[in-house]
Design a protein around this motif. Sequence first.
Motif, PDB file in Angstrom:
ATOM      1  N   ASN A   1       0.825  -1.209   0.000  1.00 41.44           N
ATOM      2  CA  ASN A   1       0.000   0.000   0.000  1.00 41.44           C
ATOM      3  C   ASN A   1       0.861   1.261   0.000  1.00 41.44           C
ATOM      4  O   ASN A   1       0.738   2.132   0.857  1.00 41.44           O
ATOM      5  CB  ASN A   1      -0.926  -0.019   1.223  1.00 41.44           C
ATOM      6  CG  ASN A   1      -2.063   0.979   1.093  1.00 41.44           C
ATOM      7  OD1 ASN A   1      -2.412   1.398  -0.003  1.00 41.44           O
ATOM      8  ND2 ASN A   1      -2.636   1.367   2.224  1.00 41.44           N
ATOM      9  N   VAL A   2       1.761   1.327  -0.998  1.00 44.38           N
ATOM     10  CA  VAL A   2       2.654   2.474  -1.144  1.00 44.38           C
ATOM     11  C   VAL A   2       2.604   2.934  -2.601  1.00 44.38           C
ATOM     12  O   VAL A   2       2.162   2.201  -3.490  1.00 44.38           O
ATOM     13  CB  VAL A   2       4.102   2.128  -0.740  1.00 44.38           C
ATOM     14  CG1 VAL A   2       4.173   1.696   0.721  1.00 44.38           C
ATOM     15  CG2 VAL A   2       4.673   1.059  -1.659  1.00 44.38           C
ATOM     16  N   SER A   3       3.063   4.142  -2.848  1.00 43.42           N
ATOM     17  CA  SER A   3       3.069   4.654  -4.225  1.00 43.42           C
ATOM     18  C   SER A   3       4.210   5.651  -4.404  1.00 43.42           C
ATOM     19  O   SER A   3       4.699   6.254  -3.448  1.00 43.42           O
ATOM     20  CB  SER A   3       1.730   5.327  -4.560  1.00 43.42           C
ATOM     21  OG  SER A   3       1.497   6.453  -3.733  1.00 43.42           O
ATOM     22  N   ILE A   4       4.612   5.794  -5.662  1.00 44.88           N
ATOM     23  CA  ILE A   4       5.578   6.816  -6.053  1.00 44.88           C
ATOM     24  C   ILE A   4       4.813   7.854  -6.863  1.00 44.88           C
ATOM     25  O   ILE A   4       4.159   7.516  -7.856  1.00 44.88           O
ATOM     26  CB  ILE A   4       6.725   6.232  -6.899  1.00 44.88           C
ATOM     27  CG1 ILE A   4       7.408   5.080  -6.175  1.00 44.88           C
ATOM     28  CG2 ILE A   4       7.732   7.315  -7.252  1.00 44.88           C
ATOM     29  CD1 ILE A   4       8.098   5.479  -4.899  1.00 44.88           C
ATOM     30  N   GLN A   5       4.876   9.117  -6.456  1.00 43.44           N
ATOM     31  CA  GLN A   5       4.067  10.165  -7.071  1.00 43.44           C
ATOM     32  C   GLN A   5       4.950  11.288  -7.609  1.00 43.44           C
ATOM     33  O   GLN A   5       5.969  11.637  -7.003  1.00 43.44           O
ATOM     34  CB  GLN A   5       3.078  10.725  -6.051  1.00 43.44           C
ATOM     35  CG  GLN A   5       2.143   9.675  -5.461  1.00 43.44           C
ATOM     36  CD  GLN A   5       1.278  10.224  -4.346  1.00 43.44           C
ATOM     37  OE1 GLN A   5       1.380  11.391  -3.964  1.00 43.44           O
ATOM     38  NE2 GLN A   5       0.401   9.379  -3.807  1.00 43.44           N
ATOM     39  N   SER A   6       4.550  11.846  -8.753  1.00 42.52           N
ATOM     40  CA  SER A   6       5.235  13.015  -9.301  1.00 42.52           C
ATOM     41  C   SER A   6       4.763  14.257  -8.557  1.00 42.52           C
ATOM     42  O   SER A   6       3.578  14.380  -8.223  1.00 42.52           O
ATOM     43  CB  SER A   6       4.935  13.161 -10.792  1.00 42.52           C
ATOM     44  OG  SER A   6       5.425  12.052 -11.514  1.00 42.52           O
ATOM     45  N   SER A   7       5.685  15.176  -8.326  1.00 47.37           N
ATOM     46  CA  SER A   7       5.324  16.341  -7.536  1.00 47.37           C
ATOM     47  C   SER A   7       6.219  17.528  -7.865  1.00 47.37           C
ATOM     48  O   SER A   7       7.266  17.396  -8.502  1.00 47.37           O
ATOM     49  CB  SER A   7       5.423  16.021  -6.039  1.00 47.37           C
ATOM     50  OG  SER A   7       6.771  15.714  -5.699  1.00 47.37           O
ATOM     51  N   ILE A   8       5.784  18.695  -7.399  1.00 53.39           N
ATOM     52  CA  ILE A   8       6.540  19.938  -7.527  1.00 53.39           C
ATOM     53  C   ILE A   8       6.939  20.378  -6.130  1.00 53.39           C
ATOM     54  O   ILE A   8       6.087  20.600  -5.269  1.00 53.39           O
ATOM     55  CB  ILE A   8       5.693  21.041  -8.191  1.00 53.39           C
ATOM     56  CG1 ILE A   8       5.223  20.601  -9.581  1.00 53.39           C
ATOM     57  CG2 ILE A   8       6.484  22.348  -8.279  1.00 53.39           C
ATOM     58  CD1 ILE A   8       4.176  21.533 -10.181  1.00 53.39           C
TER      59      ILE A   8
END
Length: 438
Positions: free
Chosen positions: A260-267
């Motif tokens: 239950n983890v994720s890698i997210q794009s961000s600023i």
Amino acid sequence: MRAIHRLSKILQPITIISKGSNNPHKDVTSKSQRLMLELGVIQQAHTGSFHFLPLGLRALDKLVKIVDEEMASIGGQKIMFPTLVKADLWTTSGRADAMGSELMTLKDRHNHKYILCPTHEETASHLLQSLAPISYKRFPLLIYQITSKYRDEMKPRFGLIRGREFVMKDLYSFDVDKLSAMETYEKVAGSYDRVFKRIGINFVKVLGTSGTMGGDLSHEYHYRAAIGDDKIFVCHNCDFSANVDLMKTEKCPKCDEGKNVSIQSSIEVGHTFLLGDKYSKPLNAKYLSHNAKPQLLQMGSYGLGLSRILAASVEVLSLEQEMRWPDSLAPFNVVVVPPKAGSREEATVGPLAERLYASLEREVPELKQNVLLDDRTNLTVGRRFLDARRVGYRFVIVLNKLSSEDPPQFEMNDLARNSQMVLQENQIIKYIKENINT
């Protein structure tokens, strides 16, 4: 005399894109940059540098006000360092070599080398060193500024999100020992939490990398966005999150969750650092201890990319063809659209638009200096309504034939909720009071 903000008087060069015409911004890869350019919020000066036009500067000023209030609440003292700094300071700290070609440098007529600073840790430390050792009783000391900074980006992109010139709030804290420095770090981080909550856009606070800044502890503030250059690890099982550069495993180091983890794009829009004596030691920044002996100061550094926050806010909230703002930063919160000149409605409603304008400013505290009258009555109501939608004014109030009734009624549009209502003046005031900033 009460000043009225009239759209006809505002410098806002809107790019009109008709069928078959060439769009000068068609190759822009972020919607925030494209919309801010097309709708006259900013104008490109040259690669990586932009003019803030009146609407853009109004939004920036609102953000500055929020930041100033929160910095004052923790005892921050506002100052201004020189932008042009002798390169010797950066050589002494070791960062001149570490940052290399990202630094913008120049030489004066005497062949002295200077840096157009991207940040001012060395300058702040040098300031403290240049003063007679200050008594331990005067600490913690928190000094901050809001100024333009410079970085020689190889590939500037996304408008204000990654440019060569940008507006930043940078705060520097000085303490007498590591424990008090940590207490100050937590206090400043708490003020950053409040800044982002007041802006009103969901943010993620993550364990950060220190990079060339150095130090013992770092946190980053991010807005999730598809175009973001950063990647953050988020565990949905607990509250742990971190920059992916810190992760050596696909499992959460806090709860050992692996699914239950994720890698997210961000600023990245903010960053805090606990620096210890990384800068105070080479630059000899000391205080006078209780036994009258000079001791090295412990330091913290805290940055908010204000111009980046503006663009990132627009990026996160906007539609492809319509800009959207958080209420806290919108150049104006309400636009009033009177009837077209020469129309039957204009003859019957008279000066009602200006009376409504005054009533809104008077009755709703948040609307003081935040109402705009679209007095371009040579244009149709439909065209002006479309412009208001595209620029992203939250509340668009249109005067039509119902406005000549007794009592007058108005077409009330709430763009955030994509709703349209017919309301009387007192109902409009009540509605805005209940819904602004929500």
